[in-house]
Motif scaffolding. Structure first.
Motif, PDB file in Angstrom:
ATOM      1  N   HIS A 202     -41.065 -16.513 -25.432  1.00 30.05           N
ATOM      2  CA  HIS A 202     -40.198 -15.718 -24.560  1.00 30.05           C
ATOM      3  C   HIS A 202     -41.041 -14.667 -23.859  1.00 30.05           C
ATOM      4  N   ILE A 203     -40.419 -14.008 -22.899  1.00 34.35           N
ATOM      5  CA  ILE A 203     -41.042 -12.878 -22.220  1.00 34.35           C
ATOM      6  C   ILE A 203     -40.286 -11.616 -22.603  1.00 34.35           C
ATOM      7  N   LYS A 204     -41.009 -10.555 -22.852  1.00 33.87           N
ATOM      8  CA  LYS A 204     -40.376  -9.278 -23.185  1.00 33.87           C
ATOM      9  C   LYS A 204     -40.127  -8.469 -21.916  1.00 33.87           C
ATOM     10  N   ILE A 205     -38.950  -7.878 -21.842  1.00 30.39           N
ATOM     11  CA  ILE A 205     -38.616  -6.944 -20.759  1.00 30.39           C
ATOM     12  C   ILE A 205     -38.661  -5.543 -21.360  1.00 30.39           C
ATOM     13  N   PHE A 206     -39.652  -4.763 -20.964  1.00 31.31           N
ATOM     14  CA  PHE A 206     -39.821  -3.432 -21.535  1.00 31.31           C
ATOM     15  C   PHE A 206     -39.000  -2.415 -20.735  1.00 31.31           C
ATOM     16  N   GLY A 207     -37.774  -2.223 -21.172  1.00 34.06           N
ATOM     17  CA  GLY A 207     -36.906  -1.244 -20.534  1.00 34.06           C
ATOM     18  C   GLY A 207     -35.903  -1.887 -19.606  1.00 34.06           C
ATOM     19  N   THR A 208     -34.613  -1.685 -19.892  1.00 31.95           N
ATOM     20  CA  THR A 208     -33.540  -2.192 -19.021  1.00 31.95           C
ATOM     21  C   THR A 208     -32.610  -1.060 -18.598  1.00 31.95           C
ATOM     22  N   ASP A 209     -33.075   0.176 -18.764  1.00 35.73           N
ATOM     23  CA  ASP A 209     -32.236   1.334 -18.446  1.00 35.73           C
ATOM     24  C   ASP A 209     -32.887   2.243 -17.404  1.00 35.73           C
ATOM     25  N   TYR A 210     -33.767   1.675 -16.581  1.00 35.54           N
ATOM     26  CA  TYR A 210     -34.380   2.460 -15.512  1.00 35.54           C
ATOM     27  C   TYR A 210     -33.361   2.721 -14.397  1.00 35.54           C
ATOM     28  N   PRO A 211     -33.547   3.771 -13.611  1.00 36.78           N
ATOM     29  CA  PRO A 211     -32.647   4.043 -12.486  1.00 36.78           C
ATOM     30  C   PRO A 211     -32.958   3.134 -11.293  1.00 36.78           C
TER      31      PRO A 211
END
Length: 325
Positions: A202-211
């Motif tokens: 899989h690929i990691k998404i580092f942060g999904t709460d950016y503006p």
């Protein structure tokens, strides 16, 4: 021109060496192959294996070859490693570049095109980033590149050594026979494509709460062949004086957009796993490349994320092990 290319066995260096040859220049590649690959060096380029930590060898080689200019790609470039081991970055990047500049002075080579980075800006307060944006690097890698920029300006003032500083954003894409092969790999697009190849789960998404519109970080991706063409234009303009340019696509693409586009290009589901933000990652980094467009007429040819990823996929699909035989 005869061009001495340090780091010419690496990703950007080898593709720029290829484009230099295609433009009719003579090319000497100087690389220690610590991270580069012998098979990446294009046919037609003369290869000399050597290290920038060998000042006598450098001066002897430049005296023998008498190149018209240097293109300097050789550097350590992993941000997390630079934080853990800053001594390596100040040595490999700063001290070894000083060796190169001294060798150039000794042998009368007075033109250099330098591979810098958007990391010199740190976390900018305004977007898009222009060349006037204050430099404020937040890691030793960015600091080391900025130190070299300072040295180049002083060498121009004191010795008349003309320079072009090219600050890259996210290099991506490939030629059919040359592409991105790092060990370890840290860049998003090749990591995503490794999932499509079955080399990662899989690929990691580092942060999904950016503006940002989809909550993930936005970056400016520029095709490596567009980078190469900018190097050649900057080289040919050095007679008119030293200069500093940003190199980017001028558009921002989010992590989720990269993954979705890669799914479409590869036909693979590419599972993604959400993870916490990494410290120091800015929400948005987008370049303004208006200065080089205005002054040198440079334009990025590969402006769509799909064509950038498609070119990278063609390379990774046909070279699943990179340059390993």
């Amino acid at each position: 021109m005869k061009v001495f290319v340090t780091g010419g066995a690496g990703y950007i260096g080898s593709i720029t060496a290829t484009e230099l040859l295609n433009a009719g220049h003579d090319v000497i590649v100087y690389d220690n192959l610590s991270t580069g690959h012998r098979d990446a060096i294009p046919e037609g380029a003369r290869f000399v294996r050597g290290d920038l930590g060998q000042p006598k060898k450098l001066a002897r080689l430049l005296a023998e070859e008498r190149p018209d200019a240097v293109m300097h790609f050789g550097a350590a470039s992993l941000v997390p490693e630079s934080v853990a081991n800053p001594a390596k970055y100040y040595r490999n990047n700063v001290a070894y570049t000083l060796n190169l500049l001294h060798a150039m002075l000794e042998t009368g080579v007075n033109r250099i095109v330098f591979s810098s980075t958007a990391a010199v800006y740190g976390i900018p307060k305004t977007i898009p980033i222009t060349e006037e944006t204050p430099t404020n690097p937040i890691n030793p890698y960015g600091e080391s590149k900025l130190m070299i920029e300072w040295m180049l300006r002083r060498f121009d003032e004191a010795y008349g050594m003309r320079y072009a500083i090219l600050r890259y954003f996210n290099a991506a894409g490939a030629l059919p026979n040359r592409g991105e092969h790092h060990d370890p790999e840290t860049h998003l697009i090749p990591l995503v494509l490794q999932v499509a190849l079955g080399q990662r789960e899989h690929i990691k998404i580092f942060g999904t709460d950016y503006p940002t519109p989809d909550g993930t970080a936005i970056r400016d991706y520029i095709h490596v062949q567009d980078l190469a063409s900018a190097h050649i234009l900057a080289l040919e303009a050095l007679d008119e004086g030293s200069r500093t340019y940003n190199l980017g696509n001028g558009q921002g693409f989010s992590v989720k957009q990269v993954i979705e586009t890669a799914r479409s290009v590869t036909g693979h589901p590419i599972p993604a796993v959400e993870a916490p933000r990494r410290p120091g990652d800015p929400p948005i980094l987008i370049a303004s490349s208006q200065r080089i467009q205005r002054e040198l007429g440079w334009r990025p040819r590969f402006t769509s994320l799909r064509e950038i990823i498609a070119s990278a996929w063609e390379w990774h699909r046909t070279h699943p092990n990179g340059y390993r035989r």
